[in-house]
Design a protein around this motif. Structure first.
Motif, PDB file in Angstrom:
ATOM      1  N   ALA A 190      15.591   8.905   3.936  1.00 19.84           N
ATOM      2  CA  ALA A 190      14.832   7.656   3.862  1.00 19.84           C
ATOM      3  C   ALA A 190      15.054   6.962   2.529  1.00 19.84           C
ATOM      4  CB  ALA A 190      13.346   7.937   4.074  1.00 19.84           C
ATOM      5  N   LEU A 191      15.139   7.746   1.450  1.00 15.11           N
ATOM      6  CA  LEU A 191      15.371   7.160   0.128  1.00 15.11           C
ATOM      7  C   LEU A 191      16.787   6.620   0.020  1.00 15.11           C
ATOM      8  CD1 LEU A 191      13.948   6.865  -2.742  1.00 15.11           C
ATOM      9  CD2 LEU A 191      15.333   8.854  -3.394  1.00 15.11           C
ATOM     10  N   TRP A 192      17.757   7.398   0.434  1.00 12.54           N
ATOM     11  CA  TRP A 192      19.158   6.995   0.315  1.00 12.54           C
ATOM     12  C   TRP A 192      19.496   5.790   1.188  1.00 12.54           C
ATOM     13  CZ3 TRP A 192      20.954  12.749   0.902  1.00 12.54           C
ATOM     14  CH2 TRP A 192      20.773  13.400  -0.330  1.00 12.54           C
TER      15      TRP A 192
ATOM     16  N   MET B 206       5.135  11.720  -7.677  1.00 12.80           N
ATOM     17  CA  MET B 206       5.569  10.434  -7.137  1.00 12.80           C
ATOM     18  C   MET B 206       6.634   9.846  -8.050  1.00 12.80           C
ATOM     19  SD  MET B 206       3.306   6.944  -6.548  1.00 12.80           S
ATOM     20  CE  MET B 206       2.460   7.444  -5.061  1.00 12.80           C
ATOM     21  N   GLY B 207       7.652   9.249  -7.431  1.00 13.10           N
ATOM     22  CA  GLY B 207       8.718   8.645  -8.225  1.00 13.10           C
ATOM     23  C   GLY B 207       9.266   7.396  -7.558  1.00 13.10           C
ATOM     24  N   VAL B 208       9.866   6.529  -8.358  1.00  8.08           N
ATOM     25  CA  VAL B 208      10.463   5.296  -7.835  1.00  8.08           C
ATOM     26  C   VAL B 208      11.978   5.457  -7.791  1.00  8.08           C
ATOM     27  CG1 VAL B 208       8.588   3.839  -8.661  1.00  8.08           C
ATOM     28  CG2 VAL B 208      10.573   4.226 -10.123  1.00  8.08           C
ATOM     29  N   SER B 209      12.596   4.814  -6.825  1.00 10.57           N
ATOM     30  CA  SER B 209      14.039   4.892  -6.653  1.00 10.57           C
ATOM     31  C   SER B 209      14.756   4.227  -7.821  1.00 10.57           C
ATOM     32  CB  SER B 209      14.444   4.211  -5.350  1.00 10.57           C
ATOM     33  OG  SER B 209      15.853   4.110  -5.244  1.00 10.57           O
ATOM     34  N   THR B 210      15.816   4.850  -8.271  1.00 12.71           N
ATOM     35  CA  THR B 210      16.675   4.233  -9.283  1.00 12.71           C
ATOM     36  C   THR B 210      17.994   3.778  -8.665  1.00 12.71           C
ATOM     37  OG1 THR B 210      17.655   6.376  -9.858  1.00 12.71           O
ATOM     38  CG2 THR B 210      15.712   5.687 -11.117  1.00 12.71           C
ATOM     39  N   VAL B 211      18.146   4.061  -7.367  1.00 14.08           N
ATOM     40  CA  VAL B 211      19.392   3.728  -6.677  1.00 14.08           C
ATOM     41  C   VAL B 211      19.416   2.259  -6.285  1.00 14.08           C
ATOM     42  CG1 VAL B 211      20.863   4.276  -4.711  1.00 14.08           C
ATOM     43  CG2 VAL B 211      19.544   6.090  -5.821  1.00 14.08           C
ATOM     44  N   ARG B 212      18.267   1.725  -5.887  1.00 15.70           N
ATOM     45  CA  ARG B 212      18.158   0.323  -5.474  1.00 15.70           C
ATOM     46  C   ARG B 212      17.077  -0.360  -6.305  1.00 15.70           C
ATOM     47  NH1 ARG B 212      19.533   3.296  -1.116  1.00 15.70           N
ATOM     48  NH2 ARG B 212      21.163   2.494   0.239  1.00 15.70           N
TER      49      ARG B 212
ATOM     50  N   ARG C 183      19.126  14.427 -10.406  1.00 18.67           N
ATOM     51  CA  ARG C 183      20.300  13.653 -10.011  1.00 18.67           C
ATOM     52  C   ARG C 183      20.234  12.201 -10.504  1.00 18.67           C
ATOM     53  NH1 ARG C 183      23.265  15.230  -5.264  1.00 18.67           N
ATOM     54  NH2 ARG C 183      23.174  13.072  -4.525  1.00 18.67           N
ATOM     55  N   GLY C 184      19.114  11.820 -11.116  1.00 15.19           N
ATOM     56  CA  GLY C 184      18.960  10.461 -11.613  1.00 15.19           C
ATOM     57  C   GLY C 184      18.693   9.443 -10.526  1.00 15.19           C
ATOM     58  N   GLU C 185      18.270   9.897  -9.347  1.00 14.87           N
ATOM     59  CA  GLU C 185      18.020   8.992  -8.227  1.00 14.87           C
ATOM     60  C   GLU C 185      16.551   8.630  -8.080  1.00 14.87           C
ATOM     61  OE1 GLU C 185      19.722  10.714  -4.758  1.00 14.87           O
ATOM     62  OE2 GLU C 185      21.735  10.847  -5.611  1.00 14.87           O
ATOM     63  N   LEU C 186      15.735   9.246  -8.925  1.00 14.38           N
ATOM     64  CA  LEU C 186      14.302   9.013  -8.872  1.00 14.38           C
ATOM     65  C   LEU C 186      13.739   9.085 -10.285  1.00 14.38           C
ATOM     66  CD1 LEU C 186      12.423   8.736  -6.274  1.00 14.38           C
ATOM     67  CD2 LEU C 186      11.729  11.080  -6.751  1.00 14.38           C
ATOM     68  N   ARG C 187      12.847   8.152 -10.602  1.00 10.39           N
ATOM     69  CA  ARG C 187      12.159   8.176 -11.901  1.00 10.39           C
ATOM     70  C   ARG C 187      10.694   8.508 -11.647  1.00 10.39           C
ATOM     71  NH1 ARG C 187       9.241   4.362 -14.583  1.00 10.39           N
ATOM     72  NH2 ARG C 187       9.946   2.710 -13.160  1.00 10.39           N
TER      73      ARG C 187
ATOM     74  N   ILE D 177      12.663   3.203   1.804  1.00 11.09           N
ATOM     75  CA  ILE D 177      11.493   3.276   0.923  1.00 11.09           C
ATOM     76  C   ILE D 177      11.903   2.942  -0.512  1.00 11.09           C
ATOM     77  CG2 ILE D 177      10.208   4.931   2.334  1.00 11.09           C
ATOM     78  CD1 ILE D 177      11.281   7.163   0.510  1.00 11.09           C
ATOM     79  N   ASP D 178      10.915   2.512  -1.288  1.00 11.15           N
ATOM     80  CA  ASP D 178      11.127   2.214  -2.705  1.00 11.15           C
ATOM     81  C   ASP D 178      10.585   3.328  -3.594  1.00 11.15           C
ATOM     82  OD1 ASP D 178      11.885  -0.570  -1.994  1.00 11.15           O
ATOM     83  OD2 ASP D 178       9.757  -0.745  -1.492  1.00 11.15           O
TER      84      ASP D 178
END
Length: 303
Positions: free
Chosen positions: A140-142, A79-85, A162-166, A146-147
């Protein structure tokens, strides 16, 4: 092709191991375990390849299926959280978060619920959004639907690189599973109706034989071997990322394909924490799996 979760089955087909056992196997892909369950219930498939916990839900519905060989020794999810938003920065920030899962009543749904409970939250504190796996989950993430995302690899590893998810939780490794569940949990299995296994024991044995061959091949396969056999999903532009995801999971693929009573009991206890209905009785747990075919195949391979 889109999920390393089912790689042993894919390899058994691509490397001709099913054919060597006299089987003609058609692989039917689905975006979630729940969709695969429905396919089997409707008679569109004979065998289900998916999370062991589906057996609990099927049994509750009066559908007696048994897992008969284990593909992996961990659930192989993270499981990871978005770093984009703007996204939750801590578990307490997860309240009202939108968590992307493959589908309701799939392994990603149940594992997300366990992680929430483990960190002081309730599943009802969040909104679960069905996003499937692979490309649909990425979209969905982009698109900001979803968060947080819970999915198998290579999606999770690719987004992480890609640094889009932590990443905030993982059940890829034995350590991660121990931290979550206080003990081992079963991984993906092949399962079928009890009557199918009793009517078609030769087919079940041949499926296990082929899967064991694929798992043994996987233990020693190098990058070149993998790329000759496994087509990389079109949304992965960098093959090194695929290999990185593969390396994270290599130890999770089953070396021991039989299921243990204590591991199944732990899975039952954990599953009961996240489902809204009463769990099945402990007396029925023995009907959720059989090691008959796996033991037979292991003995034949050893001899």
């Amino acid at each position: 092709r889109n999920s390393l979760y089912h790689l042993p089955v894919w390899l058994a087909e691509r490397l001709g191991f099913f054919r060597q056992q006299g089987l003609q196997v058609q692989l039917v892909a689905h975006e979630s375990g729940q969709a695969a369950v429905q396919s089997v219930l409707k008679g569109q498939a004979d065998v289900l390849a998916g999370a062991f916990e589906h057996v609990f839900e099927l049994q509750r519905q009066g559908q007696f299926f048994q897992a008969f060989v284990q593909m992996a020794n961990t659930p192989m999810l993270s499981m990871g959280v978005s770093t984009v938003r703007v996204a939750p920065r801590s578990w307490q920030d997860m309240k009202s978060a939108r968590i992307g899962i493959s589908a309701l009543d799939s392994a990603t749904h149940w594992m997300s619920g366990l992680w929430l409970l483990r960190n002081g939250l309730q599943p009802q504190d969040v909104t679960f959004v069905e996003v499937g796996t692979s490309a649909s989950a990425l979209g969905a993430l982009w698109e900001g639907q979803i968060d947080v995302l819970c999915n198998p690899d290579p999606v999770m590893h690719w987004l992480e690189q890609r640094g889009e998810l932590r990443l905030i939780a993982e059940a890829r490794t034995a350590t991660g599973v121990q931290q979550l569940a206080g003990g081992a949990l079963p991984g993906g299995c092949l399962m079928a109706r009890e009557d199918f296994l009793s009517r078609q024991p030769q087919v079940a044995t041949a499926l296990v034989d082929a899967l064991l061959q694929a798992l043994r091949w996987l233990q020693t396969a190098g990058p070149t071997d993998l790329f000759k056999v496994v087509p990389v999903a079109p949304w992965i532009s960098d093959r090194s990322v695929y290999l990185g995801a593969m390396d994270k999971l290599r130890e999770a693929y089953a070396r021991e394909v039989t299921l243990r009573d204590d591991v199944v009991f732990n899975a039952w206890r954990q599953h009961a924490k996240v489902v809204a209905h009463a769990p099945i009785s402990r007396t029925l747990l023995g009907r959720t799996f059989t090691n008959t075919f796996a033991v037979r195949s292991k003995a034949r391979a050893a001899g």
